[in-house]
Enzyme design. Structure first.
Site, PDB file in Angstrom:
ATOM      1  N   GLN A   1      40.197  14.594 -49.225  1.00  0.00           N
ATOM      2  CA  GLN A   1      40.845  14.133 -48.577  1.00  0.00           C
ATOM      3  C   GLN A   1      41.994  13.422 -48.966  1.00  0.00           C
ATOM      4  OE1 GLN A   1      38.506  12.220 -46.097  1.00  0.00           O
ATOM      5  NE2 GLN A   1      40.588  12.777 -44.113  1.00  0.00           N
TER       6      GLN A   1
ATOM      7  N   CYS B   1      39.546   4.735 -47.573  1.00  0.00           N
ATOM      8  CA  CYS B   1      38.635   3.714 -47.250  1.00  0.00           C
ATOM      9  C   CYS B   1      38.124   3.849 -48.484  1.00  0.00           C
ATOM     10  CB  CYS B   1      37.401   4.645 -46.333  1.00  0.00           C
ATOM     11  SG  CYS B   1      37.180   6.325 -46.706  1.00  0.00           S
TER      12      CYS B   1
ATOM     13  N   GLU C   1      35.797  15.374 -53.762  1.00  0.00           N
ATOM     14  CA  GLU C   1      36.121  15.490 -52.329  1.00  0.00           C
ATOM     15  C   GLU C   1      37.631  15.824 -52.003  1.00  0.00           C
ATOM     16  OE1 GLU C   1      38.737  13.141 -50.347  1.00  0.00           O
ATOM     17  OE2 GLU C   1      38.579  11.199 -52.159  1.00  0.00           O
TER      18      GLU C   1
END
Length: 435
Positions: free
Chosen positions: A116, A50, A114
């Protein structure tokens, strides 16, 4: 052969362009196939999240590879070449390595720190290994990047900074609705981000949690883990009407919640306020939903703005220093590896000469006792080791300084060496999910 990274991210491109460039696994594999079929690209791995779409390539020529990658991206996404070039960035060799490590540590993400991205990079590597698009160079780069990223989370304070997109979305929802305690939350999707959202919401003590997914069994598994209820996608309209907060991240290529469906939900709710948190790219929720009375919609762009204001410089600098050290160590190791075949060939040549001479000595002086023969062999080996030590060390030092190829070539010419080609690739060990 040289490492090239070409791509665009939330730093350089508007969200609509990032959405247009977003690639699912099959389209990533197709793009990698297009790239490795071109004459200037030997290996390719595509990372599409994203936050970014990037091509990591081992290239035969720099300019040729940049041209090939740009054309392949245009073909794969349908985005106009001129528009694409306006937002693309290119990293080469040292800067490319630094960029890969920085991305793996989460320093280049919307939500700084982050973790992820580690799982996303690991998946991209494994997919490229399975299809044969990743070779020795990119295998080595990605595996080291994953190790550096894991070090960042285990050895620094970056996790204290990594307010996730989910947390940012919750903050937006609470600003509109107040505390989430006793409110009803709907999670649309059952992938990694949706799982994170469901887990976070449960930890916040929400009143009820519902998971809707196209594949009901996946929704059921997530609901069981988080104490929620699963519903099929066909019941999305009813689930929307019952939800105070809607978090959506499905990976769908089209809109999942359109204006009409959201408006019907508001009618059913008799105008009670509602918050949508859209974590998907491309977006799941139609932007027009934000125009409904009593509704607030937070998408990736707004959440990214929220997160960028909260970065903690001390922890970020700690990871940046880690990256600098790791890049230097990686460059040193890679330089030494580049001359390793020549060093190995030189040592094999020396070993062959020693073995031949000792064999001749055995034939000429068969009467030598074992102790004397052992002393002679040891003396010869010591002489050879002392003669080889300086050129071996020197070629590695020169390689780090960027002159190893010239020196290695001189050794090959002087000693008539023919070092064999070596290339290995391996899959990193399974970590059982996100690190």
């Amino acid at each position: 052969m040289s490492l090239v990274i070409l791509g665009l991210s939330h730093h350089t491109a508007p969200l609509p362009l990032l959405e247009a460039m977003s690639l699912d696994p099959s389209r990533r594999a197709d793009l990698e196939s297009r790239l490795t079929a071109r004459e200037n690209v030997a290996e390719a791995i595509v990372v599409s999240t994203c936050n970014r779409t990037e091509v990591y390539a081992e290239s035969l020529t720099f300019h040729g590879a940049v041209s090939d990658i740009t054309e392949a991206l245009t073909e794969a996404t349908g985005v106009d070449n001129a528009q694409l070039r306006e937002h693309l960035y290119v990293h080469y060799e040292d800067r490319a390595i630094a960029h890969a490590f920085t991305v793996a540590c989460g320093l280049d993400s919307m939500a700084v720190g982050e973790a992820q991205i580690l799982g996303q990079m690991r998946t991209a590597l494994r997919d490229a290994q399975r299809t044969g698009h990743a070779g020795p160079a990119l295998n080595a780069l990605f595996q080291q990047a994953l190790r550096v990223g894991k070090r960042a989370h285990t050895e620094t304070g970056i996790d204290a900074v990594s307010v996730s997109l989910v947390e940012a979305g919750i903050a937006r929802a609470e600003a509109h609705l107040g505390s989430l305690e006793d409110l009803s939350v709907l999670v649309v999707g059952a992938g990694g981000m949706s799982s994170l959202a469901a887990t976070t919401m449960t930890r916040r003590g929400v009143g009820s949690l519902t998971v809707v997914n196209r594949t009901l069994s996946k929704a059921q598994r997530l609901a069981e883990r988080t104490g929620g209820t699963a519903r099929p996608l066909a019941e999305l309209a009813d689930a929307l009407a019952a939800a105070d907060v809607v978090v959506s991240c499905t990976g769908s290529t089209g809109v999942v919640v359109d204006l009409a469906t959201a408006a019907d939900a508001q009618v059913a709710r008799a105008g009670r306020p509602q918050a949508y948190v859209d974590l998907a790219l491309p977006h799941d929720v139609a932007p027009e939903v934000a125009s409904l009375r009593g509704v607030v919609l937070a998408g990736l762009s707004a959440l990214g703005d929220d997160l960028s204001a909260g970065q903690a410089s001390a922890q970020v600098q700690e990871v940046a220093d880690l990256v600098i050290g790791e890049v230097a160590a990686y460059l040193t190791s890679r330089a030494a590896e580049s001359v390793a075949p020549t060093v190995a060939a030189l040592r094999r040549h020396a070993a062959d000469v020693v073995a031949g001479e000792l064999g001749r000595l055995e034939q000429r002086l068969p009467q030598l006792d074992e102790a004397t023969r052992a002393e002679v062999q040891l003396a010869v080996h010591r002489i050879v080791e002392k003669l080889l030590h300086t050129p071996t060390v020197r070629v590695k030092e020169l390689a780090v300084g960027g002159h190893g190829d010239d020196y290695a070539q001189a050794l090959r010419e002087l000693f008539d060496l023919r070092p064999g080609q070596t290339a290995t690739a391996s899959v990193p060990p399974s970590q059982g999910g996100m690190p």
